[in-house]
Design an enzyme around this catalytic site. Sequence first.
Site, PDB file in Angstrom:
ATOM      1  N   SER A 152       0.859  -1.184   0.000  1.00 46.02           N
ATOM      2  CA  SER A 152       0.000   0.000   0.000  1.00 46.02           C
ATOM      3  C   SER A 152       0.892   1.229   0.000  1.00 46.02           C
ATOM      4  O   SER A 152       2.049   1.175   0.425  1.00 46.02           O
ATOM      5  CB  SER A 152      -0.953   0.014   1.196  1.00 46.02           C
ATOM      6  OG  SER A 152      -0.253  -0.128   2.429  1.00 46.02           O
ATOM      7  N   GLU A 206       1.172   5.619   0.570  1.00 47.93           N
ATOM      8  CA  GLU A 206       0.573   6.794   1.204  1.00 47.93           C
ATOM      9  C   GLU A 206       1.014   8.078   0.515  1.00 47.93           C
ATOM     10  O   GLU A 206       2.189   8.259   0.198  1.00 47.93           O
ATOM     11  CB  GLU A 206       0.964   6.845   2.690  1.00 47.93           C
ATOM     12  CG  GLU A 206       0.324   8.015   3.438  1.00 47.93           C
ATOM     13  CD  GLU A 206       0.513   7.884   4.932  1.00 47.93           C
ATOM     14  OE1 GLU A 206       0.114   6.827   5.480  1.00 47.93           O
ATOM     15  OE2 GLU A 206       1.055   8.818   5.553  1.00 47.93           O
ATOM     16  N   THR A 257      -3.461  11.427   3.149  1.00 50.45           N
ATOM     17  CA  THR A 257      -3.428  11.914   4.528  1.00 50.45           C
ATOM     18  C   THR A 257      -4.411  13.049   4.761  1.00 50.45           C
ATOM     19  O   THR A 257      -4.999  13.616   3.834  1.00 50.45           O
ATOM     20  CB  THR A 257      -2.017  12.376   4.922  1.00 50.45           C
ATOM     21  OG1 THR A 257      -1.634  13.468   4.068  1.00 50.45           O
ATOM     22  CG2 THR A 257      -1.022  11.249   4.770  1.00 50.45           C
ATOM     23  N   ALA A 280      -3.287  18.353   9.925  1.00 50.94           N
ATOM     24  CA  ALA A 280      -3.475  18.602  11.358  1.00 50.94           C
ATOM     25  C   ALA A 280      -4.772  19.346  11.600  1.00 50.94           C
ATOM     26  O   ALA A 280      -5.072  20.340  10.942  1.00 50.94           O
ATOM     27  CB  ALA A 280      -2.295  19.399  11.915  1.00 50.94           C
ATOM     28  N   GLY A 325      -4.623  11.774  15.656  1.00 50.51           N
ATOM     29  CA  GLY A 325      -4.203  12.992  14.980  1.00 50.51           C
ATOM     30  C   GLY A 325      -3.389  13.917  15.862  1.00 50.51           C
ATOM     31  O   GLY A 325      -3.412  13.828  17.096  1.00 50.51           O
ATOM     32  N   ASP A 326      -2.658  14.799  15.210  1.00 51.03           N
ATOM     33  CA  ASP A 326      -1.856  15.795  15.911  1.00 51.03           C
ATOM     34  C   ASP A 326      -2.627  17.100  16.005  1.00 51.03           C
ATOM     35  O   ASP A 326      -3.342  17.478  15.071  1.00 51.03           O
ATOM     36  CB  ASP A 326      -0.545  16.042  15.160  1.00 51.03           C
ATOM     37  CG  ASP A 326       0.311  14.786  15.093  1.00 51.03           C
ATOM     38  OD1 ASP A 326       0.534  14.178  16.159  1.00 51.03           O
ATOM     39  OD2 ASP A 326       0.733  14.423  13.978  1.00 51.03           O
ATOM     40  N   TYR A 361       3.417   2.052  16.801  1.00 51.04           N
ATOM     41  CA  TYR A 361       4.661   2.782  17.041  1.00 51.04           C
ATOM     42  C   TYR A 361       5.771   1.833  17.517  1.00 51.04           C
ATOM     43  O   TYR A 361       5.840   1.500  18.703  1.00 51.04           O
ATOM     44  CB  TYR A 361       4.421   3.893  18.078  1.00 51.04           C
ATOM     45  CG  TYR A 361       3.391   4.883  17.604  1.00 51.04           C
ATOM     46  CD1 TYR A 361       3.768   6.020  16.893  1.00 51.04           C
ATOM     47  CD2 TYR A 361       2.029   4.654  17.816  1.00 51.04           C
ATOM     48  CE1 TYR A 361       2.818   6.912  16.413  1.00 51.04           C
ATOM     49  CE2 TYR A 361       1.079   5.547  17.339  1.00 51.04           C
ATOM     50  CZ  TYR A 361       1.483   6.667  16.636  1.00 51.04           C
ATOM     51  OH  TYR A 361       0.543   7.543  16.144  1.00 51.04           O
ATOM     52  N   HIS A 405       4.900   5.198  21.322  1.00 54.66           N
ATOM     53  CA  HIS A 405       4.402   6.561  21.111  1.00 54.66           C
ATOM     54  C   HIS A 405       5.036   7.486  22.156  1.00 54.66           C
ATOM     55  O   HIS A 405       5.139   7.120  23.335  1.00 54.66           O
ATOM     56  CB  HIS A 405       2.874   6.589  21.246  1.00 54.66           C
ATOM     57  CG  HIS A 405       2.257   7.865  20.776  1.00 54.66           C
ATOM     58  ND1 HIS A 405       2.314   9.028  21.515  1.00 54.66           N
ATOM     59  CD2 HIS A 405       1.580   8.173  19.641  1.00 54.66           C
ATOM     60  CE1 HIS A 405       1.689   9.998  20.851  1.00 54.66           C
ATOM     61  NE2 HIS A 405       1.235   9.496  19.710  1.00 54.66           N
ATOM     62  N   ASP A 420       1.452   1.393  25.894  1.00 55.34           N
ATOM     63  CA  ASP A 420       1.459   1.544  24.450  1.00 55.34           C
ATOM     64  C   ASP A 420       0.784   0.355  23.761  1.00 55.34           C
ATOM     65  O   ASP A 420      -0.060   0.532  22.868  1.00 55.34           O
ATOM     66  CB  ASP A 420       2.900   1.690  23.950  1.00 55.34           C
ATOM     67  CG  ASP A 420       2.966   2.220  22.533  1.00 55.34           C
ATOM     68  OD1 ASP A 420       2.931   3.452  22.363  1.00 55.34           O
ATOM     69  OD2 ASP A 420       3.043   1.412  21.592  1.00 55.34           O
ATOM     70  N   LYS A 422      -7.547  -0.388  20.111  1.00 56.03           N
ATOM     71  CA  LYS A 422      -7.918   0.010  18.753  1.00 56.03           C
ATOM     72  C   LYS A 422      -8.322  -1.200  17.912  1.00 56.03           C
ATOM     73  O   LYS A 422      -9.307  -1.142  17.155  1.00 56.03           O
ATOM     74  CB  LYS A 422      -6.763   0.779  18.093  1.00 56.03           C
ATOM     75  CG  LYS A 422      -6.516   2.143  18.707  1.00 56.03           C
ATOM     76  CD  LYS A 422      -5.504   2.964  17.938  1.00 56.03           C
ATOM     77  CE  LYS A 422      -4.082   2.520  18.158  1.00 56.03           C
ATOM     78  NZ  LYS A 422      -3.098   3.462  17.554  1.00 56.03           N
ATOM     79  N   PHE A 443      11.927  15.470  10.943  1.00 53.88           N
ATOM     80  CA  PHE A 443      10.580  14.982  11.247  1.00 53.88           C
ATOM     81  C   PHE A 443      10.642  13.851  12.267  1.00 53.88           C
ATOM     82  O   PHE A 443       9.803  13.777  13.173  1.00 53.88           O
ATOM     83  CB  PHE A 443       9.896  14.502   9.972  1.00 53.88           C
ATOM     84  CG  PHE A 443       8.495  14.032  10.191  1.00 53.88           C
ATOM     85  CD1 PHE A 443       7.477  14.931  10.465  1.00 53.88           C
ATOM     86  CD2 PHE A 443       8.181  12.679  10.130  1.00 53.88           C
ATOM     87  CE1 PHE A 443       6.177  14.499  10.688  1.00 53.88           C
ATOM     88  CE2 PHE A 443       6.890  12.240  10.342  1.00 53.88           C
ATOM     89  CZ  PHE A 443       5.878  13.148  10.622  1.00 53.88           C
ATOM     90  N   HIS A 475       3.813  -0.955   3.782  1.00 56.83           N
ATOM     91  CA  HIS A 475       3.144   0.318   3.508  1.00 56.83           C
ATOM     92  C   HIS A 475       4.236   1.350   3.274  1.00 56.83           C
ATOM     93  O   HIS A 475       5.112   1.552   4.124  1.00 56.83           O
ATOM     94  CB  HIS A 475       2.284   0.726   4.712  1.00 56.83           C
ATOM     95  CG  HIS A 475       1.509   1.989   4.507  1.00 56.83           C
ATOM     96  ND1 HIS A 475       0.353   2.045   3.752  1.00 56.83           N
ATOM     97  CD2 HIS A 475       1.697   3.254   4.976  1.00 56.83           C
ATOM     98  CE1 HIS A 475      -0.126   3.280   3.760  1.00 56.83           C
ATOM     99  NE2 HIS A 475       0.678   4.028   4.489  1.00 56.83           N
ATOM    100  N   ARG A 487       6.197  10.778  -4.355  1.00 55.93           N
ATOM    101  CA  ARG A 487       7.217  10.451  -5.351  1.00 55.93           C
ATOM    102  C   ARG A 487       7.142   8.951  -5.628  1.00 55.93           C
ATOM    103  O   ARG A 487       6.832   8.157  -4.741  1.00 55.93           O
ATOM    104  CB  ARG A 487       8.608  10.818  -4.844  1.00 55.93           C
ATOM    105  CG  ARG A 487       8.741  12.288  -4.476  1.00 55.93           C
ATOM    106  CD  ARG A 487      10.131  12.608  -3.985  1.00 55.93           C
ATOM    107  NE  ARG A 487      10.235  13.978  -3.530  1.00 55.93           N
ATOM    108  CZ  ARG A 487      11.370  14.584  -3.244  1.00 55.93           C
ATOM    109  NH1 ARG A 487      12.513  13.928  -3.371  1.00 55.93           N
ATOM    110  NH2 ARG A 487      11.390  15.840  -2.832  1.00 55.93           N
TER     111      ARG A 487
END
Length: 297
Positions: free
Chosen positions: A22, A24, A55, A58, A115-116, A155, A159, A168, A175, A226, A276, A282
């Site tokens: 997949s 993104e 995506t 924010a 989400g952030d 994560y 996280h 965690d 979920k 990042f 993923h 790109r």
Amino acid sequence: MIDDNLRASRLTADQRPDLQLSFEFFPPKTDAMEERFWDSINRLAPLSPRFVSVTYGAGGSTRERTLRMVRRITTDTGVPAAAHLTCVGATRDEVDEVVRGYRDAGVNRIVALRGDPPEGVGQPFTPHPDGYQNAADLVAGIRRIGDFDISVAAYPEKHPQSADWDADIDNLKRKIDAGADRAITQMFFSNADFLRYLERARKAGITAPIVPGIQPIHSFRQISGFAARCGASIPHWLAERFDGLDEDPETHALMASAVAAEQVTELLDEGITEFHFYTLNRSNLVLALARLLGRRP
């Protein structure tokens, strides 16, 4: 000596186990970026991915663009598209309206994330008083609305806001138990971190697929910045490989290819069959990695 007959990466494509890929993307902001977006989509679509995801900015800042791109991917390419969805800064009714909009548009795949906050990655999360409280709560809400294919986040290095590993993994289990079909990990660069995480999850009784999120390093400076904000580490050996290449784009690109190839072939040899890719809109490097995994148009 390693026996090549025991390595999946050394088998021909018809001998390997079936792979699921997949990809993104993020919604483009300019005409030039949109042109590159569609060029990349069209080059990757013939690889028959399980889905292509887009995506969600924010605080839901790209909601309309995300929906537009996902609808067009579905109609123009025939590739299943997944829309990201967060619950930051929105009421339950507002989020549910978005979910129904996806359903009515024929989009039945959602990547559900807490989400952030609008302040940025790493800032404290405060649920909306009338909103979903966390990602597990959001997954349960999506399930009440329709029969969606739902992916959630995982994560491998924990996280940043989790108190410890038990908390965690418990969060991931909530979920999955709420109705998620799979978890997709945040980017990581040490395969040992991912494999340890997978072992922790399995010991906790989590049987759903946990898909490694692979980030090709188009710009080491950008990715390392990042990573620092989102809690992903850059191994010393990786930083050393890119040291001094900021002004040497050709060697940087070759090093990025080598690093990504090493990562996916190691995972394939460890028995991982789902990947993923974070494309950053790109296609060249992702196309090469897919071929390395035995997937061709």
